[in-house]
Structures are given as C-alpha cells and as structure tokens.
Design a protein around this motif. Structure first.
Motif, PDB file in Angstrom:
ATOM      1  N   ALA A 143       0.820  -1.214   0.000  1.00 17.68           N
ATOM      2  CA  ALA A 143       0.000   0.000   0.000  1.00 17.68           C
ATOM      3  C   ALA A 143       0.851   1.261   0.000  1.00 17.68           C
ATOM      4  CB  ALA A 143      -0.931   0.002   1.210  1.00 17.68           C
ATOM      5  N   ILE A 144       2.070   1.181   0.532  1.00 19.96           N
ATOM      6  CA  ILE A 144       2.958   2.346   0.553  1.00 19.96           C
ATOM      7  C   ILE A 144       3.201   2.852  -0.860  1.00 19.96           C
ATOM      8  CG2 ILE A 144       5.315   3.105   1.060  1.00 19.96           C
ATOM      9  CD1 ILE A 144       5.288   1.200   3.454  1.00 19.96           C
ATOM     10  N   ALA A 145       3.307   1.930  -1.805  1.00 18.78           N
ATOM     11  CA  ALA A 145       3.512   2.323  -3.203  1.00 18.78           C
ATOM     12  C   ALA A 145       2.199   2.585  -3.921  1.00 18.78           C
ATOM     13  CB  ALA A 145       4.292   1.225  -3.933  1.00 18.78           C
ATOM     14  N   LEU A 146       1.172   1.786  -3.613  1.00 18.75           N
ATOM     15  CA  LEU A 146      -0.069   1.856  -4.379  1.00 18.75           C
ATOM     16  C   LEU A 146      -0.925   3.069  -4.035  1.00 18.75           C
ATOM     17  CD1 LEU A 146      -1.140  -1.905  -4.414  1.00 18.75           C
ATOM     18  CD2 LEU A 146      -0.236  -0.539  -6.308  1.00 18.75           C
ATOM     19  N   VAL A 147      -0.993   3.451  -2.764  1.00 16.05           N
ATOM     20  CA  VAL A 147      -1.855   4.575  -2.376  1.00 16.05           C
ATOM     21  C   VAL A 147      -1.453   5.876  -3.062  1.00 16.05           C
ATOM     22  CG1 VAL A 147      -2.516   6.063  -0.438  1.00 16.05           C
ATOM     23  CG2 VAL A 147      -2.693   3.583  -0.209  1.00 16.05           C
ATOM     24  N   PRO A 148      -0.170   6.282  -3.038  1.00 20.16           N
ATOM     25  CA  PRO A 148       0.196   7.515  -3.764  1.00 20.16           C
ATOM     26  C   PRO A 148      -0.013   7.376  -5.271  1.00 20.16           C
ATOM     27  CG  PRO A 148       1.922   6.866  -2.225  1.00 20.16           C
ATOM     28  CD  PRO A 148       0.970   5.715  -2.313  1.00 20.16           C
ATOM     29  N   LEU A 149       0.214   6.163  -5.813  1.00 24.75           N
ATOM     30  CA  LEU A 149       0.053   5.958  -7.253  1.00 24.75           C
ATOM     31  C   LEU A 149      -1.409   6.111  -7.664  1.00 24.75           C
ATOM     32  CD1 LEU A 149       1.386   5.102  -9.928  1.00 24.75           C
ATOM     33  CD2 LEU A 149       0.876   2.726  -9.294  1.00 24.75           C
ATOM     34  N   ILE A 150      -2.291   5.443  -6.938  1.00 25.80           N
ATOM     35  CA  ILE A 150      -3.719   5.528  -7.240  1.00 25.80           C
ATOM     36  C   ILE A 150      -4.251   6.926  -6.927  1.00 25.80           C
ATOM     37  CG2 ILE A 150      -6.008   4.618  -6.644  1.00 25.80           C
ATOM     38  CD1 ILE A 150      -4.622   1.959  -5.979  1.00 25.80           C
ATOM     39  N   GLY A 151      -3.671   7.550  -5.909  1.00 28.46           N
ATOM     40  CA  GLY A 151      -4.185   8.839  -5.448  1.00 28.46           C
ATOM     41  C   GLY A 151      -3.672  10.052  -6.182  1.00 28.46           C
ATOM     42  N   ARG A 152      -2.957   9.860  -7.291  1.00 26.39           N
ATOM     43  CA  ARG A 152      -2.483  11.015  -8.065  1.00 26.39           C
ATOM     44  C   ARG A 152      -3.671  11.860  -8.529  1.00 26.39           C
ATOM     45  NH1 ARG A 152       2.206   8.633 -12.160  1.00 26.39           N
ATOM     46  NH2 ARG A 152       3.826   8.356 -10.570  1.00 26.39           N
ATOM     47  N   GLY A 153      -3.569  13.153  -8.314  1.00 23.84           N
ATOM     48  CA  GLY A 153      -4.654  14.042  -8.709  1.00 23.84           C
ATOM     49  C   GLY A 153      -5.615  14.349  -7.587  1.00 23.84           C
ATOM     50  N   MET A 154      -5.577  13.558  -6.507  1.00 24.26           N
ATOM     51  CA  MET A 154      -6.406  13.856  -5.336  1.00 24.26           C
ATOM     52  C   MET A 154      -5.793  15.038  -4.584  1.00 24.26           C
ATOM     53  SD  MET A 154      -7.031  10.089  -3.667  1.00 24.26           S
ATOM     54  CE  MET A 154      -7.663   8.690  -4.601  1.00 24.26           C
ATOM     55  N   GLY A 155      -6.619  15.725  -3.820  1.00 19.87           N
ATOM     56  CA  GLY A 155      -6.090  16.736  -2.920  1.00 19.87           C
ATOM     57  C   GLY A 155      -5.259  16.078  -1.832  1.00 19.87           C
ATOM     58  N   SER A 156      -4.292  16.808  -1.284  1.00 22.71           N
ATOM     59  CA  SER A 156      -3.400  16.219  -0.283  1.00 22.71           C
ATOM     60  C   SER A 156      -4.153  15.765   0.964  1.00 22.71           C
ATOM     61  CB  SER A 156      -2.306  17.221   0.105  1.00 22.71           C
ATOM     62  OG  SER A 156      -2.869  18.394   0.656  1.00 22.71           O
ATOM     63  N   GLU A 157      -5.139  16.555   1.410  1.00 21.63           N
ATOM     64  CA  GLU A 157      -5.885  16.181   2.611  1.00 21.63           C
ATOM     65  C   GLU A 157      -6.722  14.927   2.360  1.00 21.63           C
ATOM     66  OE1 GLU A 157      -9.067  17.981   5.884  1.00 21.63           O
ATOM     67  OE2 GLU A 157      -8.380  19.209   4.207  1.00 21.63           O
ATOM     68  N   PHE A 158      -7.340  14.835   1.176  1.00 27.33           N
ATOM     69  CA  PHE A 158      -8.148  13.655   0.856  1.00 27.33           C
ATOM     70  C   PHE A 158      -7.269  12.412   0.803  1.00 27.33           C
ATOM     71  CE2 PHE A 158     -10.217  10.534  -1.779  1.00 27.33           C
ATOM     72  CZ  PHE A 158     -11.561  10.644  -1.443  1.00 27.33           C
ATOM     73  N   LEU A 159      -6.112  12.510   0.141  1.00 27.92           N
ATOM     74  CA  LEU A 159      -5.223  11.356   0.061  1.00 27.92           C
ATOM     75  C   LEU A 159      -4.743  10.947   1.451  1.00 27.92           C
ATOM     76  CD1 LEU A 159      -2.635  10.477  -2.582  1.00 27.92           C
ATOM     77  CD2 LEU A 159      -1.943  10.382  -0.186  1.00 27.92           C
ATOM     78  N   GLY A 160      -4.438  11.945   2.290  1.00 25.89           N
ATOM     79  CA  GLY A 160      -4.006  11.628   3.648  1.00 25.89           C
ATOM     80  C   GLY A 160      -5.073  10.889   4.429  1.00 25.89           C
ATOM     81  N   LYS A 161      -6.304  11.356   4.321  1.00 28.97           N
ATOM     82  CA  LYS A 161      -7.393  10.674   5.021  1.00 28.97           C
ATOM     83  C   LYS A 161      -7.601   9.264   4.485  1.00 28.97           C
ATOM     84  CE  LYS A 161     -10.014  14.775   6.410  1.00 28.97           C
ATOM     85  NZ  LYS A 161     -11.289  15.522   6.298  1.00 28.97           N
ATOM     86  N   TRP A 162      -7.492   9.119   3.170  1.00 25.95           N
ATOM     87  CA  TRP A 162      -7.665   7.794   2.585  1.00 25.95           C
ATOM     88  C   TRP A 162      -6.562   6.842   3.049  1.00 25.95           C
ATOM     89  CZ3 TRP A 162      -5.811   5.632  -2.583  1.00 25.95           C
ATOM     90  CH2 TRP A 162      -6.423   4.405  -2.837  1.00 25.95           C
ATOM     91  N   ALA A 163      -5.328   7.336   3.109  1.00 27.88           N
ATOM     92  CA  ALA A 163      -4.222   6.522   3.612  1.00 27.88           C
ATOM     93  C   ALA A 163      -4.476   6.127   5.074  1.00 27.88           C
ATOM     94  CB  ALA A 163      -2.899   7.281   3.484  1.00 27.88           C
TER      95      ALA A 163
END
Length: 300
Positions: A143-163
């Motif tokens: 997930a360390i690699a996949l979350v940022p990859l899938i989350g490209r284009g998301m806002g930083s706060e949204f990606l952080g919450k999703w992680a």
C-alpha cells in the motif's frame, strides 16, 4: 522478560535505520528466527496490555472532533465493514476461524498491535497470529507504493485521510501519505489513530461472545478501558510534551517486546501452511478496506 526487551531494542534499532519497516513487524520476525528457550508467555501479555494502554496517549478527543462528523463516520463505517466483511470472506475462502479473526482485526483497525490485543481475548493459535502479522506487513508495504500511485490528482488532505483509513500500520500510513506532503501526513495520522479507538469496543465485543462458550477473559478487558482512559488524560492537556514523547517511545518498546514474545512461540512449518488461502484473504481484505474507505470519503 529481559530477553523480550532486548529483542524489542534490536527491532527499534532496525526501524531507526529502515523506517519503512515497522518495529513491531521486525520484532516478531526476530522472535521467529532467533531460538529462545525461555517461556515468555506471561511477559508477552503484560507488555501487550501496558503498551495498548499507553497507546491512548497518542490521541485526544479534540483531534477526533477536528476531523469533522463526516470523516469520523467514514472511520466507523470503514472499520466495521472491514472487520465483518473480512470475517465473511474468511468463511467463504475456508481459512481457519482464528486466522480470519486476526486478519479482520489487523487489516480493519491498526495492524500488528490490534492483532496481538485481539489474541489476548480470543486465545487464538499462535501460528494464526503470526501469519496475520506477516500478511499485514506484506499488504501494508504494498500500500505504501499503491496509495500515492492511485491517489495522483487527489487533494493532499483527501489522500491523507484515505491513507489513514486504508493502510494498516501507523508507520506504513506515514510512508504512504508522505509523497503528498506534510498536510497529508498530519491528516493520515489523526485518522489512523481514530481507527485505533475502535480497537477497544471491538475487542470487548469479541470477548463478550467468547464468554458464551465457556470461561474466558473479562468481556471488557481492563487494558481496553485503560486505553480509553489515556485518551481522556491526553484530552485534558495535563501532560507536557516531553512526557508524551517519552510515552510514545515506551509504547513502541512495550508492543515490540510483546511481538518478540509472540514470535518465539511460532513454528515455521505451521506458519507456511497458511498458504495461498491466507494470501487471498489478505488481498481481498485490503481491497475491501481500501474500497470502503474511498467510497466513504466520497459519499460522506
């Protein structure tokens, strides 16, 4: 006791130089690989309970309320769907009841520490516990690699919450959110620790149902009550920063010692027999938790 603490110190040193590797994961691997004749069962329980109690000092009620009702609701939905959904998947795949419970707990709440906390109530086969820790490490690392990859284009706060909602270990959450910046990491850690709060009621619930089949530990373990009490202490703001920092290091050390003790009880042959079904369960549970987390944040 001192043997377990020595194993924890080695794990902390490894984690210091390789931060992506959780100290808890390293500790259980050391316990598995290093032959130890001493019986560490009693010490393991004591370290685990003390560590879980102190874990409560890492979160305050103000941090939870600052997330907003929608995010807190997303946490609850994700944890419950992940826990009960993984239990259903385990029955469907045909893995052992103990492995299913451990994977459901670790993947939906907070990784290795949640697994060992649940084991203290459920009294599961140690090979199932160790196998689930291995699966948490494997899929959390992915997930360390996949979350940022899938989350490209998301806002930083949204990606952080999703992680924070979907990744298993705290260290893995930080690593997954880091590419999106400091704001993402901050949101991720608070959301992750909010998931940890649900460890207490879920462990208590399992303890209650376990008692229906005969004499078992108390339905509401004292360490779970202690965890919630420490959240209230942190919320009161009576402890200075240096004390909280020291408590954080102590918490990791105690939990690592518990994981080392767990590792010493494992037999490699039985662990390997978790096999393909365990891998499939881990993959499906990861997709389930990640999908529910993403959908919850979008909808709620």
């Amino acid at each position: 006791m001192w043997v377990a603490l020595a194993g924890a110190v080695v794990a902390l040193v490894v984690n210091h130089f390789v931060p992506v590797l959780s100290a808890l994961t390293v500790a259980v691997l050391i316990g598995v690989l290093v032959p130890v004749r001493a019986d560490l069962q009693h010490a393991t329980r004591r370290f685990l309970r003390a560590g879980v109690v102190l874990l409560g000092l890492q979160l305050s009620l103000a941090q939870i309320t600052d997330l907003g009702f929608g995010t807190v609701l997303a946490v609850v939905v994700t944890v419950l769907a992940g826990f009960f959904g993984t239990l259903a998947l385990a029955r469907w795949i045909g893995v052992s009841r103990g492995l299913g419970l451990m994977v459901a707990t670790g993947f939906s709440i907070c990784g290795a520490s949640a697994i060992v906390a649940m084991d203290s109530v459920a009294r599961t086969d140690k090979e199932d516990v160790a196998a689930s820790v291995t699966l948490v490490t494997l899929y959390g690392s992915a997930a360390i690699a996949l979350v940022p990859l899938i989350g490209r284009g998301m806002g930083s706060e949204f990606l952080g919450k999703w992680a924070g909602l979907s990744v298993h270990e705290v260290a893995q959450v930080v690593a997954a959110a880091s590419p999106a910046g400091a704001a993402a990491v901050g949101a991720a850690v608070v959301v992750k620790l909010t998931r940890v709060v649900l460890l207490a009621p879920i462990v208590a619930g399992v303890g209650f149902f376990q008692r229906q089949d005969g004499p078992k530990p108390p339905a509401v373990p004292l360490f779970a009550v202690g965890f919630l009490a420490m959240v209230l202490v942190r919320s009161a703001g009576i402890l200075p920063g240096p004390v909280l920092d020291g408590a954080k290091v102590t918490t990791t050390t105690l939990l690592a010692a518990a994981m080392f003790g767990l590792g010493t009880t494992v037999r490699i042959g039985k662990l390997v027999r978790a096999g393909k079904k365990g891998l499939v369960l881990g993959a499906l549970s990861t997709v389930l938790v990640g999908g529910v987390a993403f959908g919850s944040l979008i909808l709620i």
